[in-house]
Design a protein around this motif. Sequence first.
Motif, PDB file in Angstrom:
ATOM      1  N   THR A 194      15.149  13.723  -2.975  1.00 28.74           N
ATOM      2  CA  THR A 194      15.043  15.252  -3.150  1.00 28.74           C
ATOM      3  C   THR A 194      16.320  15.720  -3.909  1.00 28.74           C
ATOM      4  O   THR A 194      16.162  16.908  -4.490  1.00 28.74           O
ATOM      5  N   GLY A 195      17.421  15.430  -3.119  1.00 28.02           N
ATOM      6  CA  GLY A 195      18.696  15.909  -3.628  1.00 28.02           C
ATOM      7  C   GLY A 195      19.020  15.763  -4.844  1.00 28.02           C
ATOM      8  O   GLY A 195      19.529  16.895  -5.580  1.00 28.02           O
ATOM      9  N   SER A 196      19.102  14.602  -5.635  1.00 30.85           N
ATOM     10  CA  SER A 196      19.213  14.184  -7.013  1.00 30.85           C
ATOM     11  C   SER A 196      18.190  14.969  -7.943  1.00 30.85           C
ATOM     12  O   SER A 196      18.395  15.339  -8.813  1.00 30.85           O
ATOM     13  N   GLY A 197      17.001  14.946  -7.263  1.00 27.13           N
ATOM     14  CA  GLY A 197      15.895  15.850  -7.927  1.00 27.13           C
ATOM     15  C   GLY A 197      16.127  17.202  -8.090  1.00 27.13           C
ATOM     16  O   GLY A 197      15.937  17.663  -9.256  1.00 27.13           O
ATOM     17  N   ALA A 198      16.601  17.925  -7.143  1.00 30.32           N
ATOM     18  CA  ALA A 198      17.207  19.107  -7.051  1.00 30.32           C
ATOM     19  C   ALA A 198      18.187  19.429  -8.116  1.00 30.32           C
ATOM     20  O   ALA A 198      18.113  20.475  -8.658  1.00 30.32           O
ATOM     21  N   ALA A 199      19.255  18.348  -8.095  1.00 23.90           N
ATOM     22  CA  ALA A 199      20.281  18.766  -9.004  1.00 23.90           C
ATOM     23  C   ALA A 199      19.786  18.538 -10.411  1.00 23.90           C
ATOM     24  O   ALA A 199      20.485  19.289 -11.251  1.00 23.90           O
ATOM     25  N   GLN A 200      18.848  17.628 -10.710  1.00 24.26           N
ATOM     26  CA  GLN A 200      18.549  17.638 -12.103  1.00 24.26           C
ATOM     27  C   GLN A 200      17.666  19.059 -12.369  1.00 24.26           C
ATOM     28  O   GLN A 200      17.893  19.585 -13.622  1.00 24.26           O
ATOM     29  N   LEU A 201      16.934  19.516 -11.643  1.00 23.01           N
ATOM     30  CA  LEU A 201      16.328  20.896 -11.847  1.00 23.01           C
ATOM     31  C   LEU A 201      17.259  22.024 -12.022  1.00 23.01           C
ATOM     32  O   LEU A 201      17.149  22.698 -13.041  1.00 23.01           O
ATOM     33  N   ILE A 202      18.160  21.971 -11.357  1.00 22.55           N
ATOM     34  CA  ILE A 202      19.241  22.923 -11.293  1.00 22.55           C
ATOM     35  C   ILE A 202      20.254  22.906 -12.590  1.00 22.55           C
ATOM     36  O   ILE A 202      20.317  23.946 -13.405  1.00 22.55           O
ATOM     37  N   GLY A 227      10.664  14.195 -16.540  1.00 23.10           N
ATOM     38  CA  GLY A 227      12.135  13.774 -16.023  1.00 23.10           C
ATOM     39  C   GLY A 227      13.206  14.811 -15.949  1.00 23.10           C
ATOM     40  O   GLY A 227      14.062  14.752 -15.094  1.00 23.10           O
ATOM     41  N   THR A 228      13.175  15.689 -16.836  1.00 19.70           N
ATOM     42  CA  THR A 228      14.321  16.616 -16.913  1.00 19.70           C
ATOM     43  C   THR A 228      14.309  17.664 -15.809  1.00 19.70           C
ATOM     44  O   THR A 228      15.160  18.239 -15.445  1.00 19.70           O
ATOM     45  N   LEU A 229      13.043  17.735 -15.272  1.00 19.43           N
ATOM     46  CA  LEU A 229      12.688  18.634 -13.916  1.00 19.43           C
ATOM     47  C   LEU A 229      13.108  18.026 -12.579  1.00 19.43           C
ATOM     48  O   LEU A 229      12.985  18.448 -11.597  1.00 19.43           O
ATOM     49  N   GLY A 230      13.359  16.430 -12.874  1.00 16.50           N
ATOM     50  CA  GLY A 230      13.499  15.627 -11.815  1.00 16.50           C
ATOM     51  C   GLY A 230      12.239  15.154 -10.955  1.00 16.50           C
ATOM     52  O   GLY A 230      12.286  14.688  -9.945  1.00 16.50           O
ATOM     53  N   ALA A 231      11.414  15.340 -11.559  1.00 20.75           N
ATOM     54  CA  ALA A 231       9.766  14.985 -11.028  1.00 20.75           C
ATOM     55  C   ALA A 231       9.993  13.585 -10.488  1.00 20.75           C
ATOM     56  O   ALA A 231       9.282  13.277  -9.372  1.00 20.75           O
ATOM     57  N   HIS A 232      10.391  12.687 -11.274  1.00 18.51           N
ATOM     58  CA  HIS A 232      10.277  11.269 -10.803  1.00 18.51           C
ATOM     59  C   HIS A 232      11.141  10.916  -9.345  1.00 18.51           C
ATOM     60  O   HIS A 232      10.745  10.247  -8.641  1.00 18.51           O
ATOM     61  N   ASN A 252       0.838  -1.210  -0.006  1.00 20.67           N
ATOM     62  CA  ASN A 252      -0.085  -0.001   0.119  1.00 20.67           C
ATOM     63  C   ASN A 252       0.962   1.217   0.103  1.00 20.67           C
ATOM     64  O   ASN A 252       0.455   2.263  -0.469  1.00 20.67           O
ATOM     65  N   GLU A 253       1.794   1.246   0.529  1.00 23.00           N
ATOM     66  CA  GLU A 253       2.817   2.433   0.708  1.00 23.00           C
ATOM     67  C   GLU A 253       3.984   2.685  -0.191  1.00 23.00           C
ATOM     68  O   GLU A 253       4.479   3.826  -0.451  1.00 23.00           O
ATOM     69  N   ALA A 254       3.970   1.656  -0.959  1.00 23.55           N
ATOM     70  CA  ALA A 254       5.056   1.688  -1.862  1.00 23.55           C
ATOM     71  C   ALA A 254       4.708   2.636  -3.187  1.00 23.55           C
ATOM     72  O   ALA A 254       3.506   2.642  -3.623  1.00 23.55           O
ATOM     73  N   LYS A 255       5.741   3.025  -3.829  1.00 25.48           N
ATOM     74  CA  LYS A 255       5.474   3.955  -5.018  1.00 25.48           C
ATOM     75  C   LYS A 255       5.081   3.041  -6.258  1.00 25.48           C
ATOM     76  O   LYS A 255       5.449   1.922  -6.369  1.00 25.48           O
ATOM     77  N   SER A 256       4.283   3.730  -7.074  1.00 24.51           N
ATOM     78  CA  SER A 256       3.852   2.973  -8.157  1.00 24.51           C
ATOM     79  C   SER A 256       4.945   3.276  -9.443  1.00 24.51           C
ATOM     80  O   SER A 256       5.460   4.320  -9.609  1.00 24.51           O
ATOM     81  N   VAL A 257       5.287   2.103  -9.978  1.00 23.66           N
ATOM     82  CA  VAL A 257       6.090   1.982 -11.143  1.00 23.66           C
ATOM     83  C   VAL A 257       5.711   2.951 -12.102  1.00 23.66           C
ATOM     84  O   VAL A 257       6.436   3.678 -12.932  1.00 23.66           O
ATOM     85  N   GLY A 258       4.291   2.778 -12.538  1.00 22.15           N
ATOM     86  CA  GLY A 258       3.782   3.468 -13.638  1.00 22.15           C
ATOM     87  C   GLY A 258       3.887   5.036 -13.273  1.00 22.15           C
ATOM     88  O   GLY A 258       4.153   5.555 -14.532  1.00 22.15           O
ATOM     89  N   ALA A 259       3.411   5.425 -12.188  1.00 19.60           N
ATOM     90  CA  ALA A 259       3.486   6.809 -12.081  1.00 19.60           C
ATOM     91  C   ALA A 259       4.882   7.319 -12.039  1.00 19.60           C
ATOM     92  O   ALA A 259       5.083   8.569 -12.779  1.00 19.60           O
ATOM     93  N   ALA A 260       6.012   6.754 -11.581  1.00 23.31           N
ATOM     94  CA  ALA A 260       7.233   6.996 -11.579  1.00 23.31           C
ATOM     95  C   ALA A 260       7.824   7.099 -12.982  1.00 23.31           C
ATOM     96  O   ALA A 260       8.410   8.179 -13.706  1.00 23.31           O
ATOM     97  N   TYR A 261       7.286   6.186 -13.825  1.00 24.26           N
ATOM     98  CA  TYR A 261       7.678   6.205 -15.432  1.00 24.26           C
ATOM     99  C   TYR A 261       6.998   7.361 -16.069  1.00 24.26           C
ATOM    100  O   TYR A 261       7.536   8.068 -17.071  1.00 24.26           O
ATOM    101  N   LEU A 262       5.667   7.785 -15.813  1.00 24.87           N
ATOM    102  CA  LEU A 262       5.093   8.901 -16.296  1.00 24.87           C
ATOM    103  C   LEU A 262       5.851  10.180 -15.780  1.00 24.87           C
ATOM    104  O   LEU A 262       5.906  10.781 -16.677  1.00 24.87           O
ATOM    105  N   LEU A 263       6.107  10.189 -14.617  1.00 23.93           N
ATOM    106  CA  LEU A 263       6.743  11.423 -14.391  1.00 23.93           C
ATOM    107  C   LEU A 263       8.054  11.619 -15.094  1.00 23.93           C
ATOM    108  O   LEU A 263       8.629  12.743 -15.574  1.00 23.93           O
ATOM    109  N   TRP A 264       8.987  10.340 -15.172  1.00 19.44           N
ATOM    110  CA  TRP A 264      10.171  10.510 -15.536  1.00 19.44           C
ATOM    111  C   TRP A 264      10.206  10.815 -17.237  1.00 19.44           C
ATOM    112  O   TRP A 264      10.851  11.558 -17.702  1.00 19.44           O
ATOM    113  N   PHE A 265       8.988  10.196 -17.831  1.00 23.02           N
ATOM    114  CA  PHE A 265       8.840  10.859 -19.356  1.00 23.02           C
ATOM    115  C   PHE A 265       8.430  12.047 -19.594  1.00 23.02           C
ATOM    116  O   PHE A 265       9.172  12.647 -20.622  1.00 23.02           O
ATOM    117  N   PHE A 266       7.584  12.598 -18.885  1.00 20.26           N
ATOM    118  CA  PHE A 266       7.138  14.044 -19.071  1.00 20.26           C
ATOM    119  C   PHE A 266       7.767  14.966 -18.398  1.00 20.26           C
ATOM    120  O   PHE A 266       7.825  16.082 -19.012  1.00 20.26           O
TER     121      PHE A 266
END
Length: 126
Positions: free
Chosen positions: A45-53, A33-38, A17-31
Amino acid sequence: MGLSTQEQILIEQRVTNEAKSVGAAYLLWFFLGTLGAHRFYLGRTGSGAAQLILLVLGWLTAYIVIGAVLLIALGIWWIIDAFLIPAMIAEQKEEVRRRLTDQALWMNQPAEQVKRTVISAHQENS
């Protein structure tokens, strides 16, 4: 003292129940991803912020060569993340499983053991 089969089943249900969804992660990655949303979604959050920067700095300096280098590096990172997402989700599941198991084991301790643990922890902090 270990966990009963029923407790193990309940823990696995909560992990599911608490696990993250693979499908949601891949959708965020595809659309996004360069913002680090996935990565933000998966709790990195650290590497997501690095991608955004990298993206922002890449576009701000796109008129000079360094911007293109940053954007190319981000693109390579984005492609590599496609292969890393399943491992990131498995790691997140294992972290949830470990936390829930520790909680269940702590709750199963005899009252005297809990009291000794709390008292000894209190004495160490004093």
